[in-house]
Design a protein around this motif. Structure first.
Motif, short mmCIF file in Angstrom:
data_model
loop_
_atom_site.label_atom_id
_atom_site.label_comp_id
_atom_site.label_asym_id
_atom_site.label_seq_id
_atom_site.Cartn_x
_atom_site.Cartn_y
_atom_site.Cartn_z
N ILE A 1 -31.41 -57.49 -23.24
CA ILE A 1 -31.99 -58.04 -22.01
C ILE A 1 -33.16 -58.93 -22.42
CG2 ILE A 1 -33.06 -57.51 -19.80
CD1 ILE A 1 -31.74 -54.75 -19.98
N SER A 2 -33.09 -60.20 -22.06
CA SER A 2 -34.11 -61.17 -22.45
C SER A 2 -34.84 -61.71 -21.23
CB SER A 2 -33.48 -62.34 -23.22
OG SER A 2 -32.87 -61.88 -24.41
N ARG B 1 -27.02 -60.08 -22.29
CA ARG B 1 -25.99 -60.56 -23.20
C ARG B 1 -25.47 -59.40 -24.05
NH1 ARG B 1 -22.57 -64.22 -22.76
NH2 ARG B 1 -24.27 -65.38 -21.77
N GLU B 2 -24.15 -59.24 -24.07
CA GLU B 2 -23.53 -58.21 -24.89
C GLU B 2 -23.59 -58.61 -26.36
OE1 GLU B 2 -20.50 -61.24 -23.97
OE2 GLU B 2 -21.95 -60.12 -22.78
N PRO B 3 -23.51 -57.63 -27.29
CA PRO B 3 -23.57 -57.97 -28.72
C PRO B 3 -22.34 -58.75 -29.17
CG PRO B 3 -23.11 -55.63 -28.40
CD PRO B 3 -23.44 -56.19 -27.05
N SER C 1 -37.53 -59.53 -25.59
CA SER C 1 -36.18 -58.97 -25.64
C SER C 1 -36.22 -57.45 -25.70
CB SER C 1 -35.42 -59.51 -26.86
OG SER C 1 -35.26 -60.91 -26.77
N GLU C 2 -35.45 -56.83 -24.81
CA GLU C 2 -35.24 -55.39 -24.84
C GLU C 2 -33.89 -55.12 -25.50
OE1 GLU C 2 -35.54 -53.82 -20.90
OE2 GLU C 2 -37.17 -55.18 -20.36
N ASP C 3 -33.84 -54.14 -26.38
CA ASP C 3 -32.62 -53.79 -27.12
C ASP C 3 -32.07 -54.99 -27.89
OD1 ASP C 3 -32.52 -51.10 -26.33
OD2 ASP C 3 -31.56 -51.62 -24.43
#
Length: 641
Positions: A370-371, A340-342, A398-400
């Motif tokens: 990235i979840s 998912r983008e911010p 969650s990554e990032d």
């Protein structure tokens, strides 16, 4: 249709009241038309209007626990904010649906709608920050005027094609949305800072925020049976998104008496568009009571960010991740990965300075999150034993992940926050519920049950402490939030003439911190509800309920406990009891408030909100069709379709 536990109601996205905070006065109307056309086409047309006038009187107290250089308890930064707001929201929705059974193997449907909404709000707020509840660091007086409008077009499309070969299926689903909104907000505030070198900041500005968004989502799925117990599945998802966030800030021009002096440092435009494409290859394998669905998903994400005053940022990503779904009888397990983008608002480089005590910044360099998600669900229903049981477990790594990095000035108490990408964040939640019924002599029933809700999260805390503009301390570490909430429930029903319902729950919250980042926190909330319904004599229904809330260690000046007593009597008449005349009293003890307490990061927050004063209400309800449901009790909704 959406319903809230406290009586809130929304239909097709249009609120009919009690869906927000404070005291609400609502009005709603609508119409629904259905007809059957030739060739098996079903046509639906509908219109709904919802209007809400709301008065909000709320006190929010936030205690933030800080550490100094040598990791010893240093300060409690306490922020208290009182706000009074009156607002008005109106929404009109026009929609419809076409269902078309093209032939015995093919079906198609389309659901378009358009929504027009407007909103206005006037708010006055007082805020102050103290150190250790004694030394005043700052205070603020702010008046706000906000006006906005929104237009939304949505369309959902579905197409399904079956084939003569059993198990071969092709489906198409699409969801298409366009939103256009604008918001004008005027802030006038006086902000005073009292500690060493006192100073005052005046704010008188107009902030104009125009937004435009377009999203298209299309899902193509094809299933091909390879043999009796094995099928191949191909899915292709394509999404296009476009967001424009335009902010212009103007200072007040005293000579002209209007806001026309552009603040370039507080004005910018962000335009983001991109494509997100998924290709999933999988198998569906049936082995007796077990169904296995392993798969591989390839994801391509292309994002193009354009700024009015800064250099463009293009981002391109490619990921390949596995997926798995296992079903055995009532047990279901799944593993998925989502990218998912911010949010577009988090990319906006213009700071939100409307609250001078807490300024929020954006970050154009944010990357997608990235979840990795795990789901486990089990449901058991034994009608012979009158036993129902269900449990649910959900976890995400969650990554990032987007985390708000915060700063605190230890001199004047001013705070800021900026979104950053961080790793190591994850959460787990579970819910278990069980209910057992005991029946005696036919219509006499006694039920006991309960539930347990557990929630845990691990979040990175980033807190920089400054003094007179000089960095004094950097706090970096993970905070662990734990929430355990057991619930007990008992019900007695004697021939539907007498019902007694009792529930009790405890919510225990902990905050634990690595590296002595902050003082550990523990709070307890308790709730209880008692309800009695009497359906005697015939045609009369008596009901009374009492709700009780208790919050431990509430901040000074806030109420720890309160109760709410409601009562009513209903007279049933006309054929099949279609007519109902009800006299009810709300909050007979005139407590006039609701409150709750929560833990997050290194802080405890208390919310206390004024609700409607004690009042009496006389209502008449006529049911065009009587569905045979019992009258009386909070579980029997007024809206029953």
């Amino acid at each position: 249709m959406s319903m809230w536990s406290d009586g809130g109601f929304a239909l097709n996205g249009i609120s009919f009241g009690a869906t927000g905070q404070g005291i609400q006065r609502s009005a709603g109307a609508g119409g629904n038309f259905n007809t059957l056309l030739k060739n098996g086409i079903k046509l639906n047309l509908q219109y709904f209007y919802g209007g809400i006038n709301a008065d909000l009187n709320q006190l929010v107290n936030s205690q933030q626990f800080l550490k100094d250089r040598v990791q010893q308890p240093s300060d409690t930064l306490n922020t208290r904010r009182l706000r009074e707001q009156d607002s008005r929201d109106q929404s009109h929705r026009i929609g419809g649906k076409i269902d078309w059974k093209i032939d015995s193997l093919t079906s198609f449907s389309i659901t378009p709608s358009v929504t027009f909404s407007t909103s206005t709000a006037n708010q006055y707020s007082l805020a102050n920050t103290t150190f250790n509840f004694q030394e005043l660091a700052n205070d603020s007086q702010d008046s706000l005027r906000r006006e906005g409008s929104r237009t939304a077009f949505t369309t959902a499309v579905s197409f399904e094609r079956l084939f003569k070969k059993k198990g071969r299926i092709f489906t198409l689903f699409g969801d298409y949305n366009y939103n256009l909104s604008d918001q004008d907000q005027i802030n006038r505030s006086i902000n005073q800072f009292y500690r060493e070198n006192p100073y005052t900041v005046y704010l008188d500005q107009l902030r104009v925020n125009d937004r435009e968004g377009l999203t298209t989502y299309s899902n193509f799925s094809f299933t091909e049976p390879l043999r009796k117990d094995l099928s191949a599945v191909l899915r292709f998802n394509t999404e296009y998104f476009q967001d424009e966030n335009d902010i212009n800030t103007y200072r007040y021009n005293e000579d002209r008496g209007q806001y026309d002096i552009l603040e370039e440092s507080l004005s910018d435009r962000v335009n983001r568009d991109g494509w997100r494409n998924y290709l999933t290859l999988g198998l569906r394998w049936k082995i007796k009571d077990v169904s296995l669905q392993p798969g591989v998903r390839a994801t391509r994400l292309d994002i193009y960010n354009r700024f009015e005053r800064d250099a463009p940022i293009d981002q391109h990503y490619f990921y390949v991740y596995p997926s798995l779904n296992i079903t055995w009888k009532q047990l279901n397990f799944s593993y998925n990965v989502n990218v998912r983008e911010p949010n577009a608002a988090d990319l906006q480089p213009v700071p939100d300075n409307t609250n001078q005590l807490y300024v929020q910044y954006g970050n154009p360099g944010l990357t997608p999150t990235i979840s990795h998600s795990l789901n486990l669900h089990y449901r058991y229903n034994n009608t012979n034993r009158s036993l129902n049981y269900s449990t649910y477990l959900y976890g995400t790594i969650s990554e990032d992940a987007v985390t708000r990095a915060r700063t605190v000035d230890l001199e004047d108490g001013k705070q800021t926050s900026t979104p950053l990408n961080t790793g190591g964040n994850w959460n787990i939640s579970s819910y278990t519920n069980v209910m057992k019924d005991y029946k005696f002599d036919g219509n006499r029933q006694f039920s006991v049950g309960g539930g347990l809700n557990i929630w845990y999260s691990r979040t990175l805390i980033l807190l920089d402490q400054y003094r007179r503009g000089v960095l004094e301390n950097q706090l970096r570490g993970f905070g662990h939030s734990i929430n355990v909430s057991p619930r007990l429930e008992g019900r007695m029903n004697l021939n539907d003439k007498l019902e007694i319902i009792q529930t009790y729950s405890v919510n225990r919250q902990w905050g634990r911190y690595e590296k002595n980042l902050a003082n550990n926190i523990a709070i307890t909330n308790q709730t209880a509800k008692s309800e009695v319904i009497v359906r005697l004599p015939k045609k009369l229904v008596w009901e009374v309920s009492y709700d009780y809330w208790y919050n431990s260690n509430a901040a000074p000046g806030l109420q720890r406990s309160y109760g709410r007593l409601n009562a009513g009597i209903t007279y049933l008449f006309m054929k099949n009891d279609r007519g109902q005349l009800k006299l009810s009293v709300f909050d007979a003890l005139d407590q006039n408030l609701s409150a709750y307490r929560s833990v997050r990061e290194n802080m405890v927050e208390d919310y206390q909100t004024a609700v409607l004063n004690r009042y009496g209400l006389l209502t008449f309800t006529y049911n065009i069709r009587n569905f045979g449901g019992k009258v009386g009790g909070s579980s029997n909704s007024f809206f029953r379709f």
